[in-house]
Design a protein around this motif. Sequence first.
Motif, PDB file in Angstrom:
ATOM      1  N   ARG A 115      39.634  38.126  28.665  1.00 40.08           N
ATOM      2  CA  ARG A 115      39.120  39.491  28.653  1.00 40.08           C
ATOM      3  C   ARG A 115      37.996  39.779  29.665  1.00 40.08           C
ATOM      4  O   ARG A 115      37.566  40.939  29.735  1.00 40.08           O
ATOM      5  N   SER A 116      37.593  38.789  30.474  1.00 37.99           N
ATOM      6  CA  SER A 116      36.584  39.122  31.488  1.00 37.99           C
ATOM      7  C   SER A 116      37.298  39.903  32.581  1.00 37.99           C
ATOM      8  O   SER A 116      38.536  39.898  32.649  1.00 37.99           O
ATOM      9  N   TYR A 117      36.516  40.581  33.423  1.00 33.07           N
ATOM     10  CA  TYR A 117      37.143  41.423  34.445  1.00 33.07           C
ATOM     11  C   TYR A 117      37.483  40.633  35.708  1.00 33.07           C
ATOM     12  O   TYR A 117      38.527  40.819  36.313  1.00 33.07           O
ATOM     13  N   ASP A 118      36.574  39.720  36.092  1.00 27.45           N
ATOM     14  CA  ASP A 118      36.752  39.115  37.425  1.00 27.45           C
ATOM     15  C   ASP A 118      36.691  37.593  37.421  1.00 27.45           C
ATOM     16  O   ASP A 118      36.369  36.994  38.451  1.00 27.45           O
ATOM     17  N   VAL A 119      36.984  36.962  36.269  1.00 27.15           N
ATOM     18  CA  VAL A 119      37.042  35.488  36.237  1.00 27.15           C
ATOM     19  C   VAL A 119      38.509  35.056  36.146  1.00 27.15           C
ATOM     20  O   VAL A 119      39.210  35.385  35.187  1.00 27.15           O
ATOM     21  N   ARG A 120      38.983  34.374  37.191  1.00 23.43           N
ATOM     22  CA  ARG A 120      40.386  33.932  37.190  1.00 23.43           C
ATOM     23  C   ARG A 120      40.553  32.633  36.403  1.00 23.43           C
ATOM     24  O   ARG A 120      39.656  31.776  36.428  1.00 23.43           O
ATOM     25  N   CYS A 149      47.476  32.997  40.164  1.00 22.97           N
ATOM     26  CA  CYS A 149      46.738  33.356  38.950  1.00 22.97           C
ATOM     27  C   CYS A 149      46.121  34.724  39.227  1.00 22.97           C
ATOM     28  O   CYS A 149      46.050  35.154  40.387  1.00 22.97           O
ATOM     29  N   GLU A 150      45.699  35.398  38.161  1.00 29.36           N
ATOM     30  CA  GLU A 150      45.050  36.702  38.335  1.00 29.36           C
ATOM     31  C   GLU A 150      43.925  36.857  37.319  1.00 29.36           C
ATOM     32  O   GLU A 150      44.063  36.436  36.163  1.00 29.36           O
ATOM     33  N   CYS A 151      42.846  37.514  37.731  1.00 34.58           N
ATOM     34  CA  CYS A 151      41.905  38.091  36.769  1.00 34.58           C
ATOM     35  C   CYS A 151      42.326  39.550  36.634  1.00 34.58           C
ATOM     36  O   CYS A 151      43.185  40.040  37.380  1.00 34.58           O
ATOM     37  N   LEU A 152      41.720  40.265  35.692  1.00 32.91           N
ATOM     38  CA  LEU A 152      42.136  41.666  35.487  1.00 32.91           C
ATOM     39  C   LEU A 152      41.896  42.491  36.745  1.00 32.91           C
ATOM     40  O   LEU A 152      42.680  43.393  37.073  1.00 32.91           O
ATOM     41  N   LYS A 153      40.860  42.152  37.480  1.00 35.90           N
ATOM     42  CA  LYS A 153      40.544  42.876  38.737  1.00 35.90           C
ATOM     43  C   LYS A 153      41.721  42.765  39.722  1.00 35.90           C
ATOM     44  O   LYS A 153      42.081  43.735  40.389  1.00 35.90           O
ATOM     45  N   ASP A 154      42.342  41.591  39.764  1.00 39.96           N
ATOM     46  CA  ASP A 154      43.521  41.399  40.636  1.00 39.96           C
ATOM     47  C   ASP A 154      44.684  42.265  40.143  1.00 39.96           C
ATOM     48  O   ASP A 154      45.437  42.833  40.929  1.00 39.96           O
TER      49      ASP A 154
END
Length: 248
Positions: A115-120, A149-154
């Motif tokens: 659920r973090s925005y920018d941690v892959r 892999c993706e973080c939510l930002k990706d």
Amino acid sequence: MHKLVLMRHGQSQWNLENRFTGWVDVDLTEQGRQEAAKAGELLKEQGYQFDLAFTSVLRRAIHTLWITLDAIDQAWLPVRKSWRLNERHYGALQGLNKAETARKYGDQQVLIWRRSYDVRPGALDRESPMWPGKDPRYSSLSEDEIPACECLKDTVARVIPYWESDIRPAVSAGKRVLVAAHGNSLRALIKHIDQISDENIASLNIPTAQPLVYEFDDDMKPIRHYYLGNQEEIQKAIAAVAAQGRSH
Ligand SMILES: O=C(O)[C@H](O)COP(=O)(O)O
């Protein structure tokens, strides 16, 4: 006023097994198919009809859309599929059980990964059978569009261009649109529509196969949004999604 209906796929086999799924193309469970049919019945009861539908290139969302459209007698509806609506790619976590991962690395670390925005999460090995680069459905993607892999930002970075190029223009032109997608590609879209902060998006969880209606004004500013189904049932389902990442 324009309406848009968003819906996450029904329960998948790896939702049932509580595994990180991402781009792995697992199918719906029988419960997931029933959830999709129930969503279709609800849309039918409330008189919803559509002009266009969008979905991902993963069968759990595609099959959810088929079942839902069939229930409202619109199996014939034009559908646009795009990899850009795929679930967020969970990298090396794909296939791992979420609760076991929490027992191994801690609930807080799994919460950060989910659920973090920018941690892959860790990247998928290119030799992995799950590597999307050899899958013909992604043959048109450039090398750097294929995620390890993706973080939510990706995910936001690939979903929102599709919203701007395809979905938003259709809604703005007055077309009645249904989007059948995934928990995190919908979180990416909702973050953008509702201008939710990078911090506050962490608390948004999307239940399976519950039609979520967005209303926009003529300038495409969001006015309100609401789930169509039983509100108590929906809140329980949302809490269950949040709890998937806990060790106990
Ligand atoms: O890809 C997955 O594991 C699920 O569809 C979404 O998972 P999450 O709710 O743990 O992000």
